[in-house]
Design a protein around this motif. Structure first.
Motif, PDB file in Angstrom:
ATOM      1  N   LYS A 158       9.824  -1.614   9.512  1.00  0.00           N
ATOM      2  CA  LYS A 158       9.463  -2.107  10.840  1.00  0.00           C
ATOM      3  C   LYS A 158       8.105  -1.511  11.230  1.00  0.00           C
ATOM      4  O   LYS A 158       7.822  -0.347  10.940  1.00  0.00           O
ATOM      5  CB  LYS A 158      10.511  -1.706  11.878  1.00  0.00           C
ATOM      6  N   ILE A 159       7.288  -2.328  11.884  1.00  0.00           N
ATOM      7  CA  ILE A 159       5.970  -1.885  12.340  1.00  0.00           C
ATOM      8  C   ILE A 159       5.909  -2.002  13.854  1.00  0.00           C
ATOM      9  O   ILE A 159       6.316  -3.020  14.437  1.00  0.00           O
ATOM     10  CB  ILE A 159       4.844  -2.737  11.708  1.00  0.00           C
ATOM     11  N   SER A 160       5.416  -0.951  14.524  1.00  0.00           N
ATOM     12  CA  SER A 160       5.277  -0.996  15.977  1.00  0.00           C
ATOM     13  C   SER A 160       4.296  -2.095  16.376  1.00  0.00           C
ATOM     14  O   SER A 160       3.236  -2.264  15.764  1.00  0.00           O
ATOM     15  CB  SER A 160       4.778   0.352  16.500  1.00  0.00           C
ATOM     16  N   THR A 161       4.652  -2.831  17.421  1.00  0.00           N
ATOM     17  CA  THR A 161       3.782  -3.901  17.916  1.00  0.00           C
ATOM     18  C   THR A 161       2.606  -3.341  18.724  1.00  0.00           C
ATOM     19  O   THR A 161       1.743  -4.105  19.173  1.00  0.00           O
ATOM     20  CB  THR A 161       4.577  -4.867  18.796  1.00  0.00           C
ATOM     21  N   LYS A 162       2.546  -2.019  18.878  1.00  0.00           N
ATOM     22  CA  LYS A 162       1.456  -1.397  19.642  1.00  0.00           C
ATOM     23  C   LYS A 162       0.250  -1.050  18.757  1.00  0.00           C
ATOM     24  O   LYS A 162      -0.590  -0.241  19.145  1.00  0.00           O
ATOM     25  CB  LYS A 162       1.966  -0.132  20.349  1.00  0.00           C
ATOM     26  N   PHE A 163       0.169  -1.643  17.578  1.00  0.00           N
ATOM     27  CA  PHE A 163      -0.999  -1.365  16.730  1.00  0.00           C
ATOM     28  C   PHE A 163      -2.254  -1.919  17.396  1.00  0.00           C
ATOM     29  O   PHE A 163      -2.203  -2.904  18.146  1.00  0.00           O
ATOM     30  CB  PHE A 163      -0.814  -1.967  15.335  1.00  0.00           C
ATOM     31  N   SER A 174       1.707   2.369  13.367  1.00  0.00           N
ATOM     32  CA  SER A 174       2.897   3.210  13.311  1.00  0.00           C
ATOM     33  C   SER A 174       4.019   2.462  12.595  1.00  0.00           C
ATOM     34  O   SER A 174       4.368   1.333  12.974  1.00  0.00           O
ATOM     35  CB  SER A 174       3.350   3.602  14.726  1.00  0.00           C
ATOM     36  N   ALA A 175       4.586   3.093  11.546  1.00  0.00           N
ATOM     37  CA  ALA A 175       5.649   2.476  10.744  1.00  0.00           C
ATOM     38  C   ALA A 175       6.962   3.200  10.982  1.00  0.00           C
ATOM     39  O   ALA A 175       7.006   4.344  11.430  1.00  0.00           O
ATOM     40  CB  ALA A 175       5.276   2.522   9.268  1.00  0.00           C
ATOM     41  N   SER A 176       8.052   2.529  10.666  1.00  0.00           N
ATOM     42  CA  SER A 176       9.379   3.150  10.761  1.00  0.00           C
ATOM     43  C   SER A 176       9.566   4.139   9.609  1.00  0.00           C
ATOM     44  O   SER A 176       8.832   4.113   8.614  1.00  0.00           O
ATOM     45  CB  SER A 176      10.458   2.072  10.723  1.00  0.00           C
ATOM     46  N   PRO A 177      10.553   5.062   9.708  1.00  0.00           N
ATOM     47  CA  PRO A 177      10.753   6.089   8.687  1.00  0.00           C
ATOM     48  C   PRO A 177      11.018   5.549   7.282  1.00  0.00           C
ATOM     49  O   PRO A 177      10.799   6.265   6.290  1.00  0.00           O
ATOM     50  CB  PRO A 177      11.967   6.875   9.203  1.00  0.00           C
ATOM     51  N   SER A 178      11.450   4.300   7.150  1.00  0.00           N
ATOM     52  CA  SER A 178      11.737   3.755   5.819  1.00  0.00           C
ATOM     53  C   SER A 178      10.494   3.693   4.932  1.00  0.00           C
ATOM     54  O   SER A 178      10.602   3.684   3.704  1.00  0.00           O
ATOM     55  CB  SER A 178      12.351   2.358   5.937  1.00  0.00           C
ATOM     56  N   PHE A 179       9.301   3.698   5.552  1.00  0.00           N
ATOM     57  CA  PHE A 179       8.069   3.668   4.753  1.00  0.00           C
ATOM     58  C   PHE A 179       7.928   4.927   3.905  1.00  0.00           C
ATOM     59  O   PHE A 179       7.334   4.889   2.823  1.00  0.00           O
ATOM     60  CB  PHE A 179       6.844   3.532   5.671  1.00  0.00           C
ATOM     61  N   ALA A 180       8.504   6.048   4.388  1.00  0.00           N
ATOM     62  CA  ALA A 180       8.347   7.328   3.694  1.00  0.00           C
ATOM     63  C   ALA A 180       9.508   7.633   2.750  1.00  0.00           C
ATOM     64  O   ALA A 180       9.565   8.709   2.169  1.00  0.00           O
ATOM     65  CB  ALA A 180       8.207   8.449   4.727  1.00  0.00           C
ATOM     66  N   ARG A 181      10.426   6.683   2.553  1.00  0.00           N
ATOM     67  CA  ARG A 181      11.625   6.955   1.750  1.00  0.00           C
ATOM     68  C   ARG A 181      11.681   6.087   0.496  1.00  0.00           C
ATOM     69  O   ARG A 181      11.016   5.061   0.399  1.00  0.00           O
ATOM     70  CB  ARG A 181      12.879   6.702   2.578  1.00  0.00           C
ATOM     71  N   GLY A 182      12.540   6.559  -0.447  1.00  0.00           N
ATOM     72  CA  GLY A 182      12.898   5.744  -1.603  1.00  0.00           C
ATOM     73  C   GLY A 182      11.810   5.543  -2.629  1.00  0.00           C
ATOM     74  O   GLY A 182      11.777   4.499  -3.298  1.00  0.00           O
ATOM     75  N   ALA A 183      10.919   6.532  -2.776  1.00  0.00           N
ATOM     76  CA  ALA A 183       9.858   6.394  -3.777  1.00  0.00           C
ATOM     77  C   ALA A 183       9.465   7.770  -4.303  1.00  0.00           C
ATOM     78  O   ALA A 183       9.377   8.739  -3.531  1.00  0.00           O
ATOM     79  CB  ALA A 183       8.653   5.678  -3.190  1.00  0.00           C
ATOM     80  N   GLY A 184       9.243   7.826  -5.639  1.00  0.00           N
ATOM     81  CA  GLY A 184       8.716   9.054  -6.226  1.00  0.00           C
ATOM     82  C   GLY A 184       7.227   9.185  -5.935  1.00  0.00           C
ATOM     83  O   GLY A 184       6.634   8.401  -5.182  1.00  0.00           O
ATOM     84  N   ARG A 211       0.794   6.386  11.044  1.00  0.00           N
ATOM     85  CA  ARG A 211       1.752   7.272  11.700  1.00  0.00           C
ATOM     86  C   ARG A 211       3.171   6.797  11.400  1.00  0.00           C
ATOM     87  O   ARG A 211       3.392   5.629  11.105  1.00  0.00           O
ATOM     88  CB  ARG A 211       1.499   7.299  13.215  1.00  0.00           C
ATOM     89  N   ILE A 212       4.116   7.727  11.475  1.00  0.00           N
ATOM     90  CA  ILE A 212       5.531   7.413  11.319  1.00  0.00           C
ATOM     91  C   ILE A 212       6.210   7.676  12.663  1.00  0.00           C
ATOM     92  O   ILE A 212       6.153   8.786  13.187  1.00  0.00           O
ATOM     93  CB  ILE A 212       6.191   8.263  10.221  1.00  0.00           C
ATOM     94  N   LYS A 213       6.805   6.636  13.239  1.00  0.00           N
ATOM     95  CA  LYS A 213       7.413   6.713  14.576  1.00  0.00           C
ATOM     96  C   LYS A 213       6.429   7.318  15.585  1.00  0.00           C
ATOM     97  O   LYS A 213       6.791   8.197  16.366  1.00  0.00           O
ATOM     98  CB  LYS A 213       8.716   7.518  14.531  1.00  0.00           C
ATOM     99  N   HIS A 214       5.173   6.887  15.505  1.00  0.00           N
ATOM    100  CA  HIS A 214       4.097   7.290  16.413  1.00  0.00           C
ATOM    101  C   HIS A 214       3.691   8.753  16.254  1.00  0.00           C
ATOM    102  O   HIS A 214       2.923   9.265  17.081  1.00  0.00           O
ATOM    103  CB  HIS A 214       4.488   7.020  17.876  1.00  0.00           C
ATOM    104  N   GLN A 215       4.170   9.414  15.215  1.00  0.00           N
ATOM    105  CA  GLN A 215       3.797  10.801  14.976  1.00  0.00           C
ATOM    106  C   GLN A 215       2.775  10.865  13.837  1.00  0.00           C
ATOM    107  O   GLN A 215       2.985  10.269  12.773  1.00  0.00           O
ATOM    108  CB  GLN A 215       5.025  11.647  14.616  1.00  0.00           C
ATOM    109  N   LYS A 216       1.688  11.618  14.056  1.00  0.00           N
ATOM    110  CA  LYS A 216       0.673  11.757  13.026  1.00  0.00           C
ATOM    111  C   LYS A 216       1.232  12.533  11.848  1.00  0.00           C
ATOM    112  O   LYS A 216       1.965  13.512  12.016  1.00  0.00           O
ATOM    113  CB  LYS A 216      -0.554  12.488  13.601  1.00  0.00           C
ATOM    114  N   ILE A 217       0.909  12.104  10.615  1.00  0.00           N
ATOM    115  CA  ILE A 217       1.432  12.764   9.417  1.00  0.00           C
ATOM    116  C   ILE A 217       0.264  13.232   8.551  1.00  0.00           C
ATOM    117  O   ILE A 217      -0.837  12.664   8.570  1.00  0.00           O
ATOM    118  CB  ILE A 217       2.324  11.816   8.600  1.00  0.00           C
ATOM    119  N   THR A 218       0.500  14.292   7.791  1.00  0.00           N
ATOM    120  CA  THR A 218      -0.492  14.794   6.830  1.00  0.00           C
ATOM    121  C   THR A 218      -0.005  14.645   5.396  1.00  0.00           C
ATOM    122  O   THR A 218      -0.774  14.794   4.452  1.00  0.00           O
ATOM    123  CB  THR A 218      -0.818  16.272   7.104  1.00  0.00           C
TER     124      THR A 218
END
Length: 244
Positions: A158-163, A174-184, A211-218
């Motif tokens: 899912k992608i936030s419509t506030k892009f 901003s993407a949902s947490p599934s973007f960061a899962r299920g991959a080596g 961002r993931i759920k509007h939180q900046k990631i490194t």
């Protein structure tokens, strides 16, 4: 005083008067040896021109006739000109490019390549972003699937419509947490490259603030793949769907 002495003094006086008269009306020219006679010249016929001593305007190399019509430089923007510049739009984009993956080899010797596919571009930036994101989530069309193309983007993403896109061309997404899962590690890098290459095919976008759920990631994923402040294209070998 005798007559002889009187004659002597008169001769001297005559000689002095003669020299004085010549000094008033002539002068020897040292260059030619000729005599230049100075006459009384009427001032109104030979008026000396006024000289402009202002150093800012005294330019002997300038053609003042040509410079007369040049306007003074104004460092402030002219409102009408600024509005005209704002109305100039970039050339309409005809195609977008969505990138999928194709794997080669087997087991530990397998490797991936990004494959470029083409899609007709809509008018607005927002529509272009939506077309790219839907294409990445849905995956390649059947014709491309038969060539071995696939997507690593999760189907439930899912992608936030506030892009939005900043004036500098940075897409804030901003993407949902599934973007960061299920991959080596390798597959997560493929996922980031798919997203980046595809979205940067939109001419108005120069980089992505992910961002993931509007939180900046490194970093992202279980292997903590580094995520820069602004995502841009990493070096990859590109294949073209039409050539497969």
């Amino acid at each position: 005083m005798n007559l002889k002495n009187l004659f002597f003094y008169l001769s001297i006086l005559f000689f002095v008067l003669t020299l004085l008269d010549k000094s008033l009306v002539s002068k020897d020219n040292p260059d030619t040896g000729k005599t230049i006679v100075y006459r009384n010249i009427p001032a109104e016929k030979h008026k000396i021109p006024e000289i402009n001593t202002d150093s800012s305007d005294n330019d002997t190399n300038s053609n003042w006739d040509d410079l007369a019509d040049i306007p003074t430089y104004d460092p402030e923007p002219i409102p009408e000109a600024t509005q005209a510049l704002e109305q100039v739009k970039p050339k309409s984009q005809i195609f977008l490019y969505i990138y999928y993956l194709k794997f080669f080899g087997r087991g530990s010797n397998s490797y991936s390549r990004l494959v470029q596919t083409r899609k007709k571009a809509p008018e607005t930036v927002e529509e272009k972003i939506l077309v790219v994101l839907r294409g990445l989530i849905k995956g390649p069309k059947q014709e491309d699937k038969t060539k071995g193309l696939l997507t690593t983007i999760p189907a439930d993403l899912k992608i936030s419509t506030k892009f939005h896109v900043s004036p500098r061309g940075i897409l804030y997404l901003s993407a949902s947490p599934s973007f960061a899962r299920g991959a080596g590690a390798d597959l997560m890098q493929d996922r980031l490259d798919q997203l980046t290459y595809s979205l940067l095919s939109i001419q108005e976008i120069k980089g992505i603030d992910l961002r993931i759920k509007h939180q900046k990631i490194t970093s992202i994923g279980s292997h903590n793949i580094a995520v820069p402040v602004v995502l841009t294209r990493s070096p990859r070998k590109i294949l073209y769907s039409a050539n497969l």
